[in-house]
Enzyme design. Structure first.
Site, PDB file in Angstrom:
ATOM      1  N   ASP A 124       0.853  -1.192   0.000  1.00  0.00           N
ATOM      2  CA  ASP A 124       0.000   0.000   0.000  1.00  0.00           C
ATOM      3  C   ASP A 124       0.885   1.237   0.000  1.00  0.00           C
ATOM      4  O   ASP A 124       2.009   1.191  -0.505  1.00  0.00           O
ATOM      5  CB  ASP A 124      -0.926  -0.042   1.228  1.00  0.00           C
ATOM      6  CG  ASP A 124      -2.286   0.599   0.984  1.00  0.00           C
ATOM      7  OD1 ASP A 124      -2.339   1.841   0.847  1.00  0.00           O
ATOM      8  OD2 ASP A 124      -3.294  -0.123   0.932  1.00  0.00           O
ATOM      9  N   HIS A 163      -3.679   6.166   3.451  1.00  0.00           N
ATOM     10  CA  HIS A 163      -4.398   4.955   3.068  1.00  0.00           C
ATOM     11  C   HIS A 163      -3.810   3.700   3.726  1.00  0.00           C
ATOM     12  O   HIS A 163      -4.528   2.892   4.329  1.00  0.00           O
ATOM     13  CB  HIS A 163      -4.373   4.819   1.548  1.00  0.00           C
ATOM     14  CG  HIS A 163      -5.305   3.789   0.986  1.00  0.00           C
ATOM     15  ND1 HIS A 163      -4.995   2.447   0.966  1.00  0.00           N
ATOM     16  CD2 HIS A 163      -6.528   3.909   0.411  1.00  0.00           C
ATOM     17  CE1 HIS A 163      -5.993   1.773   0.408  1.00  0.00           C
ATOM     18  NE2 HIS A 163      -6.936   2.640   0.054  1.00  0.00           N
ATOM     19  N   SER A 345     -11.233  -0.923  -0.200  1.00  0.00           N
ATOM     20  CA  SER A 345      -9.925  -0.874   0.446  1.00  0.00           C
ATOM     21  C   SER A 345     -10.034  -1.023   1.952  1.00  0.00           C
ATOM     22  O   SER A 345      -9.079  -1.432   2.614  1.00  0.00           O
ATOM     23  CB  SER A 345      -9.221   0.456   0.142  1.00  0.00           C
ATOM     24  OG  SER A 345      -8.777   0.515  -1.181  1.00  0.00           O
TER      25      SER A 345
END
Length: 396
Positions: A124, A163, A345
């Site tokens: 990620d 994220h 996600s």
């Protein structure tokens, strides 16, 4: 571009014969791009190729012959999630008080199963190792994969966005995590949700992951890979589609079958009728998003794969992915921040956390772990059944 050996015994000489020079692993490719070069990705049967300037993928195929599956350096992106709604740290609740009882997380924690003994890898934007969610004495195994996939820099964990930290918090945060005692291995392979990364960075991350999990600290531990990155068919030229699909699939099969690593992949946020690769590959466990009332999130992807994968319905499972509260970053004063985000996600790390609990309890890994998660999922009725695969992942 990348090349995967169709025959594992195919010699590197095929590339050298084509006029390419091998660069040392994990070091930059030759600075003169007109010379061309290649790097062997450790622990895999693949190469990252930097051909002479102006050389097409087709030309490289002609140069190396049938011994390699040659694919372009496909761009991959994270599914764009909702903007984070900031939550005050004092308002953050433990995962066991947020998740419904019928998914078994609270029961597992009370029984002493908090994921210890399982390993979850995350590809990620990274992970802020100094966020309060990870301030419990643990060390996050972290590597930054440089653009181009030619170098991996091992550092203390950082995040180029928020994220990855949000994903890692859902998996193994000490308060908000589904499996707070699972080991984390994090590869930073992309800078943000709005910037694409390349397949070559993922290839290097996979090789690095296999090398790390072969070390004594991870010996005999089940390994799960959580990945939200993917690409759609329109991102690949028609002439390159077959070799690209075969090469990606072969690498994933190698992970699942040979290294017993279970890849868990977000299906994407493009809505019904849209699926991302590698989410429709049978070698992965693809994940769609539902809210806490177990209703499908409207933007969650799903449906049949493209040519060659028409029989593969995606996603395989669903996870909670709407209004998920997890770690974000830290402010200038070092105060840890939290936020709520929505997207597949967010659902994928929930499923990865469940997988870690199941693996820690049973010792299952790879195909056996995948099958158990599918068999024990909570079926969702009505319109959700077609969009949630076998159902909502849970820990029994």
């Amino acid at each position: 571009m990348a090349a995967l050996r169709a025959d594992a015994a195919a010699p590197i000489a095929a590339l050298e014969f084509a006029g390419l020079e091998e660069a040392p692993a994990l070091e930059a490719l030759p600075p003169q791009p007109d010379l061309g070069g290649f790097v062997h990705v450790p622990h895999t049967a693949s190469m990252i190729i930097e051909p002479p300037v102006g050389t097409s993928v087709a030309a490289v195929r002609d140069m190396v012959g049938d011994e390699y599956l040659v694919m372009p350096d496909v761009e991959l992106t994270l599914p764009v999630t909702s903007a984070a709604t900031t939550i005050a740290p004092s308002k953050v609740r433990k995962a066991t008080t947020v998740l419904p009882k019928d998914v078994g997380v609270a029961q597992a924690h009370r029984a002493g199963d908090r994921g210890a003994g399982a390993v979850v890898a995350v590809f990620d934007t990274g992970c802020d190792a100094d966020h309060d969610e990870f301030a419990d004495g643990r060390v996050i195994d972290f590597g930054f994969v440089a653009p181009g996939g030619s170098e991996i820099r091992e550092r203390r964990g950082f995040d180029t966005a928020t994220h990855g930290t949000h994903v890692c918090g859902t998996i193994a945060g000490r308060r908000v995590g589904v499996a707070p005692q699972a080991d984390l291995i994090v590869a930073s392979v992309i800078e943000s949700e709005k910037i694409s990364t390349s397949a070559s960075r993922l290839w290097q991350a996979l090789g690095w992951l296999v090398e790390r999990t072969g070390r004594p600290a991870y010996k005999d531990k089940p390994v799960i890979l959580c990945m939200s990155l993917g690409f759609t068919p329109d991102q690949v030229e028609a002439a390159d589609m077959k070799s690209t699909m075969l090469a990606v699939r072969e690498l994933l099969r190698e992970c699942l079958m040979e290294d017993d690593i279970l890849p868990i992949v977000a299906i994407g946020n493009e809505g019904d009728g849209h699926v991302r690769a590698p989410g429709y590959y049978p070698e992965v466990l693809s994940v769609g998003a539902v809210d806490y009332a177990q209703a499908v999130w409207p933007k969650s992807g799903g449906g049949a794969g493209p040519a060659g994968f028409e029989q593969e319905r995606s996603p395989d499972l669903a996870g909670f992915g709407v209004g998920v509260v997890s770690a974000l970053d830290r402010d200038a004063a070092g105060q840890s921040r939290y936020g709520a985000k929505s997207g597949t996600s967010m659902a994928a790390p929930y499923v990865a956390g469940i997988a870690a609990l199941v693996a820690a309890q049973t010792g299952l890994q790879g195909v056996a772990l995948r099958d158990t998660l599918l068999e024990t999922a909570l079926p969702l009725g009505g319109g959700a059944a077609r969009r949630a695969g076998a159902g909502l992942a849970r820990c029994l």
